[in-house]
Design a protein around this motif. Structure first.
Motif: not given
Lengths: 391, 249
Positions: A2, A103-108, A365-366, A369-370, A372-375
């Motif tokens: 990130a 910047s994040v990879c997330g679920q991918r 960041i928030l 995170k939001l 990511l939270a919403r998939h």
């Protein structure tokens, strides 16, 4: 990785990982909610198009709409009770506007986003770019490496009469040529590029590009693809770019006029392959997919609050209004002295920064995170730029 | 409390281990529901440590039994078909731990988003800060990469089932028991190495997540991990019972 940064400090690393096979992105339907509270006007050129789609939307979307509505109410309550008093401290005024980047990879399983931020990259102008790659990450990485240099060259050689549209179109076109040229000499591919195993397909790689130049008095947003920039000004949310989707009526016409076809295969796709109508790279889809940007130029005003640039990993699951609501809230939040935030890991990146610089980063960041939270199914890259001028 | 090594098979150990996990879950839930201000930090740390130790013990025992019978450990009869459907090399996929963290954190964030935006401490996983997000992202990429490497190694072992030794051996009309034994033994050794790496990655990923989180955040993560494991196991058993009843009727 990130990347997280404040002000002028940027920390990044190469987000490339090998993978066995490249998979086309499934572009999720963008859901926007049009809840319009009395004091928040919404200007969205896309709303007509979206509403057609919404007829087909699922129960899930309805519940998310209710959720979003609930959330918007919460945000407004907070904003109303929290007065306008929190101007940033003039002492920490740096070379450019304050910004935050996540910047994040997330679920991918692969990271294909890239972000470039260059404060004062040319005279008094600041550069912010978000690139969301597809097929592999190397076009996005190349944009991150080179776009600002190309733009700088074009900006510094432009005549007074030259329109921004021309300057930016030339820049995007040069970027596209470089990428095409570079992938032809694929011997130079970086060793950790996952598409090196399938060199003939090297042409089937591209990237979105949304670039914002912030000058003393103007904001110039150039966009190609489905990443997006929005501005929040006096509580009003305005998109500064219009996603290039193959089913956007004008884009559809352009593609068909050039002999291409849009096929619905898990959403509208150019030749049934690419779920966006413009991109850097994607040589194999030319001339249907073009690298020409749409450019929006606006004057900066004292009401300007913030600029949010993000890849569709955010926009797929968070509406323009919610994103700006969250960003505003973070920017205007007076950080309470107590209770303190969770102790323990608040180290490294944040330690060197003035707390007032942190607001933008908190916002990026928030928002991440939001998402990511919403998939969100995608990588998430968010840049938040504080446009409030210290008066 | 420590489950000793004298159990006669892994299945018995698994039963005892799961019973202990249920007790841990109760303690974790109680601690995570205590407001942060009245939490006893050293108790929280000790609890988190004992739960992580418990996972460590699981993998120590698994490794012990894998040396006796790797084939059994790769087709765990003590889990249900439902759990087996989600199995990766005899256990859970390491990146699942990160997905679990993102999901739990997401649920808690949506509940408290305004507080988080205002900078108030929530004490749970909604509170992940920039440095933590950064570390989780790094951990995820590293784990994904290692997971792929191990998958490749497993692919190689699985391909080896049809290597020339095996084809030659299966062509023979009569079994040369000694030869069969020796060739299968070699296959098992290969599988054992892959399983060992897979289990090592599982445990390291779990500890990696815990190292990124504060102790009170860890409580929430460990609750989610234990709940997922225990509930999935129960649902699997219920399905099995239903199917059995159906076929009996």
């Amino acid at each position: 990785m990130a990347s997280v940064c404040y002000g002028g400090e940027t920390k990044t690393s190469t987000p490339v990982e090998p993978s066995s096979k490249s998979a086309r992105k499934r572009r999720m339907e963008i859901h926007q909610f049009n809840f319009v509270p009395a004091d928040v006007a919404v200007m969205s050129p896309e709303s007509g198009r979206k509403s057609q789609k919404r007829e087909a939307s699922s129960l899930d979307a309805n519940s998310r709409e209710a959720e979003a509505e609930e959330f918007q109410k919460k945000c407004l309550n907070v904003l109303e009770s929290d007065s306008e008093g929190s101007k940033s401290d003039p002492e920490v005024k740096s070379a450019g506007p304050k910004f935050g980047l996540t910047s994040v990879c997330g679920q991918r399983r692969d990271m294909e986003d890239a972000v470039a931020i260059h404060p004062s990259f040319s005279g008094g102008s600041h550069f912010y770019g978000v690139y969301d790659g597809h097929g592999c990450s190397h076009v996005a990485m190349k944009c991150k490496e080179r776009m600002h240099e190309i733009v700088k060259h074009e900006v510094e050689n432009r005549t007074n009469e030259e329109e921004w549209l021309e300057t930016m179109t030339k820049s995007f076109s040069k970027m596209d040529e470089e990428v095409t040229e570079w992938s032809r000499n694929s011997g130079q591919l970086s060793p950790n590029c996952r598409c090196e195993l399938q060199t003939p397909q090297c042409d089937a790689v591209g990237s979105t590009a949304v670039v914002a130049l912030v000058t003393e008095d103007k904001i110039i947003v150039s966009n190609c693809g489905d990443s997006r920039a929005v501005i929040c000004r006096g509580g009003v949310v305005t998109p500064l770019s219009n996603d290039h989707k193959p089913d956007r009526p004008d884009e559809l016409k352009r593609i068909e006029d050039s002999g291409g076809r849009v096929i619905y295969w898990d959403g509208a796709r150019v030749l049934g392959v690419l779920a966006m109508s413009r991109a850097i790279g994607d040589n194999y889809l030319k001339p249907y997919v073009i690298s020409e940007p749409e450019v929006t130029v606006i004057d900066r005003t004292p009401e300007d609050e913030c600029l949010v640039l993000a890849s569709d990993g955010l926009w797929d699951v968070v509406s323009n209004e919610t994103a700006c609501g969250v960003a505003r809230m973070c920017l205007s939040a007076k950080k309470p002295k107590s209770p303190p935030r969770t102790p323990g890991n608040e180290i490294s990146v944040s330690a060197a920064c003035e707390s007032s610089d942190k607001a933008c980063s908190d916002a990026s960041i928030l928002l991440t995170k939001l998402a990511l939270a919403r998939h969100t199914a995608d990588n998430v890259s968010v840049v938040v730029v504080d446009l409030r001028k210290d008066l | 409390m420590p489950t000793n090594q004298s159990v006669s098979n892994f299945e018995d150990f698994y039963e005892k281990w799961t019973a202990q996990q249920k007790l841990h879950l109760d303690a974790l839930v109680a601690a995570s529901e205590t407001p942060q201000s009245s939490q006893n930090p050293s108790y929280v740390c000790a609890l988190v440590k004992s739960v992580v130790d418990h996972y460590e013990e699981y993998y120590r025992m698994k490794s012990h039994w894998a040396k006796q019978d790797v084939i059994l450990m790769l087709s765990p009869t003590w889990t249900t078909p439902l759990e087996q459907a989600f199995c990766w090399i005899g256990g859970w996929r390491p990146t699942m731990a990160i997905h679990l963290l993102y999901s739990k954190s997401g649920l808690q964030l949506q509940e408290r988003i305004v507080d988080v935006a205002l900078g108030l401490a929530t004490g749970d996983l909604a509170d992940l800060n920039s440095s933590q997000i950064d570390q989780v992202d790094k951990l995820q990429r590293k784990t994904t990469m290692e997971e792929r490497e191990i998958s490749e190694k497993m692919a190689k072992q699985q391909g080896n089932v049809a290597d020339s030794d095996m084809v030659e051996l299966t062509h023979e009309l009569d079994d040369d028991e000694e030869k069969v034994e020796s060739i299968l033994r070699r296959k098992e050794e290969g599988l054992e190495k892959v399983l060992e790496r897979a289990d090592d990655l599982r445990l390291r990923t779990l500890k990696g997540v815990i190292n990124i989180l504060t102790p009170s955040q860890s409580l929430h993560f460990l609750v989610a991990a234990a709940e997922l494991h225990l509930r999935l196991h129960n649902w699997g058993k219920e399905r099995e019972t239903k199917e059995r009843d159906l076929s009996a009727a």
